[in-house]
Structures are given as C-alpha cells and as structure tokens.
Design an enzyme around this catalytic site. Structure first.
Site, PDB file in Angstrom:
ATOM      1  CB  CYS A  12      -0.904  -0.002   1.230  1.00 31.63           C
ATOM      2  SG  CYS A  12       0.042   0.093   2.758  1.00 31.63           S
ATOM      3  CG  HIS A  40       3.917  -7.670  10.095  1.00 31.13           C
ATOM      4  ND1 HIS A  40       2.746  -7.153  10.567  1.00 31.13           N
ATOM      5  CD2 HIS A  40       4.798  -7.518  11.107  1.00 31.13           C
ATOM      6  CE1 HIS A  40       2.910  -6.711  11.797  1.00 31.13           C
ATOM      7  NE2 HIS A  40       4.157  -6.912  12.150  1.00 31.13           N
ATOM      8  CG  HIS A  76       1.997  -0.542  11.874  1.00 31.62           C
ATOM      9  ND1 HIS A  76       0.968  -0.613  10.966  1.00 31.62           N
ATOM     10  CD2 HIS A  76       2.596  -1.749  11.831  1.00 31.62           C
ATOM     11  CE1 HIS A  76       0.978  -1.810  10.400  1.00 31.62           C
ATOM     12  NE2 HIS A  76       1.955  -2.515  10.889  1.00 31.62           N
ATOM     13  CB  CYS A  98       0.807   5.409   7.043  1.00 25.81           C
ATOM     14  SG  CYS A  98      -0.426   5.732   5.782  1.00 25.81           S
ATOM     15  CG  HIS A 126      -2.031  -3.701  14.643  1.00 26.02           C
ATOM     16  ND1 HIS A 126      -1.480  -2.530  14.174  1.00 26.02           N
ATOM     17  CD2 HIS A 126      -1.994  -4.571  13.611  1.00 26.02           C
ATOM     18  CE1 HIS A 126      -1.150  -2.694  12.904  1.00 26.02           C
ATOM     19  NE2 HIS A 126      -1.448  -3.930  12.544  1.00 26.02           N
ATOM     20  CD  GLU A 128      -3.518   1.934  12.358  1.00 25.53           C
ATOM     21  OE1 GLU A 128      -3.240   1.160  11.431  1.00 25.53           O
ATOM     22  OE2 GLU A 128      -4.603   2.544  12.422  1.00 25.53           O
ATOM     23  CB  SER A 226       1.291 -10.373   6.629  1.00 22.69           C
ATOM     24  OG  SER A 226       0.321  -9.558   6.004  1.00 22.69           O
ATOM     25  CG  ASN A 228      -2.196  -7.003   4.719  1.00 22.81           C
ATOM     26  OD1 ASN A 228      -2.153  -7.334   3.546  1.00 22.81           O
ATOM     27  ND2 ASN A 228      -1.123  -6.627   5.392  1.00 22.81           N
ATOM     28  CB  SER A 285       3.717  -6.393   4.407  1.00 23.17           C
ATOM     29  OG  SER A 285       3.017  -7.591   4.628  1.00 23.17           O
TER      30      SER A 285
HETATM   31  S1  SF4 Z   1      -0.074   1.908   6.041  1.00 23.36           S
HETATM   32 FE1  SF4 Z   1      -2.189   1.463   6.638  1.00 23.36          FE
HETATM   33  S2  SF4 Z   1      -3.238   3.414   6.502  1.00 23.36           S
HETATM   34 FE2  SF4 Z   1      -1.341   3.649   5.385  1.00 23.36          FE
HETATM   35  S3  SF4 Z   1      -1.850   3.235   3.233  1.00 23.36           S
HETATM   36 FE3  SF4 Z   1      -1.172   1.311   4.186  1.00 23.36          FE
HETATM   37  S4  SF4 Z   1      -3.024   0.286   4.911  1.00 23.36           S
HETATM   38 FE4  SF4 Z   1      -3.524   2.435   4.510  1.00 23.36          FE
END
Ligand code: SF4
Length: 305
Positions: A12, A40, A76, A98, A126, A128, A226, A228, A285
C-alpha cells in the site's frame, strides 16, 4: 498457463513510503535502525537486513545512539513516549508513519485534550493501535462488539454524561467497525464516529473477489504472520467456495487458494500447469520482487507444461 494479477495488490502507499524512506537512509554511511520490524514480510526484512538496517525492539532498552544513527519509524507509527525516548537516547528520527495513521494520532490527541473519551476499535496489541493509544489519554481499545458494549457500560457507570468518540484501526473491516459502533451507540447514542478506515485494504479485497470469478486457482503472496495477507486468503476462500486448509493446496471443493511466502513454496500442481488461469494477489507488505518472481515461476512452469 495464463496468470492474471489482481487490479490492486501488494504494497500500500504507506508501506511503500516507509520502505523507500528506510532504503534512502541506508544509502548514507550512518547506522540505520527501524523501531520494530518495518514490515510483516520475511523476504522484505531480509532485504533490509542486507542493506545494514537493524531492528530495534520497542520494548527493549534502546542503546545510546552512535554518532548520527537514525531510527526509522514504521508506517504503523509509535507512541509519543517511544518517540521522545529514542530522541533522548540520541537518535535522529526519520518518521515514516503513514500519513493516514498520523491523522488518527492527531485526531486522538485533539479529542483527548478536549476532554472527549476516545474508543479505539482495533487489535489491542497491534502497533498502530498501541501508537494511537499513546495520543489518547484514557483511550479504551475495543476489539469486538461485545468488547465495545462492555467498555461503554463501564465508562457509562462512572461518567454517564461523558462525551465520546470512536476511531478505527486503518485496516479494520468495515463490517466489524459497523458492529462495534452499533454496540457503542446502544450506550452512548450521541457518540461521534470517525471513519478512519483506509481504502487500501478494501481495494485489495474487492479486486481479489473480482479475480476469483475469472480464474481456476488463486495464489496469494505474503508473509504468514501478516494479518492483511491472511485476510486476503480468507476472502479468496469465501469467494472460491473453498473447503479445507487454505494454505494446504488444492484439496476440497471449489477453486484452490494457496498462500506462498516465495516462489519456492509453489505447490506441485501449479508447477505442472494444472490450471489454465491462475489469479495472483499479494498482501500489503509483500515486496514487488516476490510478486514478480512468483509470476515468472508460474509462467515458466505453464510453458514447461
Ligand atoms: S499503512 Fe495502513 S493506513 Fe497507510 S496506506 Fe497502508 S493500509 Fe492504509
């Protein structure tokens, strides 16, 4: 064999930015650390290690920095306490939090300074959520609707007139957040709900659902640790009506869904080209190199078959 990539997959924007910042810092002669694992994914961590980037475990006593040493804060984010502790130890901070997580931290701090009691919907451990909690004095972390109802009732018993708000972990599923908010509203009907969920997760899940309809089998590339990536496996299993172990190969009814950390883990059926069309997705990730290598392996085995 035809290999089709999901329209959204892999890093991401927040993770890509954090990796870029760490690699940029590592290009200079200074010593570079990351506050906890940057990402991760074992392959990505190995790459960072080869560039001389070391992990500072947040709980451990950070050593005093060597001259000019830098600590990269991961996507995070961290608590303000961790941030100042690192600065006090002499590190320069390269903040790769982020921007979306930063927004949640700022929101939590503003609300908390205004006397609002903040619920944080997400996983208690977590990074974050731990980081955001550091900005929300008295913040209450709730992992489920049940948790939320219990936490709200406890707060109501003590402060029935409390002004309240709720913030979500950026990667929380929208349905889970809706259930948590519903539970909180049963006790605090006027609670302010902030939508802090990041679209990156949903985009990857929606793209994968669409992909499942077009192919005969699915490969998900990512680390087993991970969250996600594991969620993508669950989404694909549901979409492919898969039974049996998602990580165990092609057993069971429906289309097979397999999680691999790298190309070497590719199951034999894929290597002998048993599927005409294979869909490829990857967790947020998973490095580009891993995705590319898996795609190359699939394509070459299809040729061989
Ligand atoms: S680090 Fe988290 S909030 Fe930032 S873009 Fe990636 S998933 Fe979205």
């Amino acid at each position: 064999m035809n290999v089709i990539r999901a329209s959204a997959l892999g890093y991401c924007a927040g993770v890509r930015r954090a990796v870029d910042i760490a690699l940029r810092e590592a290009a200079a002669p200074q010593k570079v650390y990351t506050a906890g694992p940057l990402i991760h994914n074992p392959v990505a961590l190995e790459t960072l290690k080869m560039r001389g980037i070391e992990i500072l475990e947040e709980d451990a006593d950070a050593p005093r920095a060597a001259q000019g040493a830098v600590v990269v804060i991961r996507a995070h984010g961290v608590t303000p306490r961790t941030d100042s502790r690192l600065r006090d130890r002499g590190f320069r901070i390269a903040d790769a939090s982020c921007p979306k997580v930063k927004r949640s931290q700022t929101l939590a701090r503003k609300l908390s300074e205004a006397g609002v009691r903040v619920f944080l919907a997400g996983e208690k451990r977590h990074a974050e959520i731990v980081g955001i909690q550091g900005y929300a004095s008295g913040g209450i972390v709730v992992e489920s609707a049940h948790d939320a109802l219990e936490g709200a009732r406890i707060l109501f018993a003590e402060y029935p007139a409390a002004e309240t708000a709720v913030i979500a972990q950026t990667t929380l599923a929208a349905e889970d957040y809706a259930a948590i908010c519903g539970a909180l509203q049963m006790v605090f009907p006027r609670i302010t709900i902030y939508n802090t969920i990041c679209s990156a997760t949903r985009e990857r899940q929606n793209a994968l659902r669409a992909l499942c309809e077009k192919v005969d089998a699915i490969i998900i590339a990512g680390g087993r640790n991970s969250a996600n990536t594991q969620r993508l496996v669950a989404v694909a299993r549901a979409a492919c009506s898969m039974s049996g172990e998602a990580t165990g190969g092609a057993a069971g009814a429906g289309k097979p869904v397999v999680l691999v950390e790298n190309a070497r883990e590719m199951p034999e059926a894929f290597l002998r080209g048993a599927y005409a069309a294979v869909g490829l997705s990857a967790g947020a990730s998973t490095p580009d190199e891993v995705i590319d290598e898996i795609e190359r392996t699939l394509l070459s085995s299809g040729d061989a078959g």
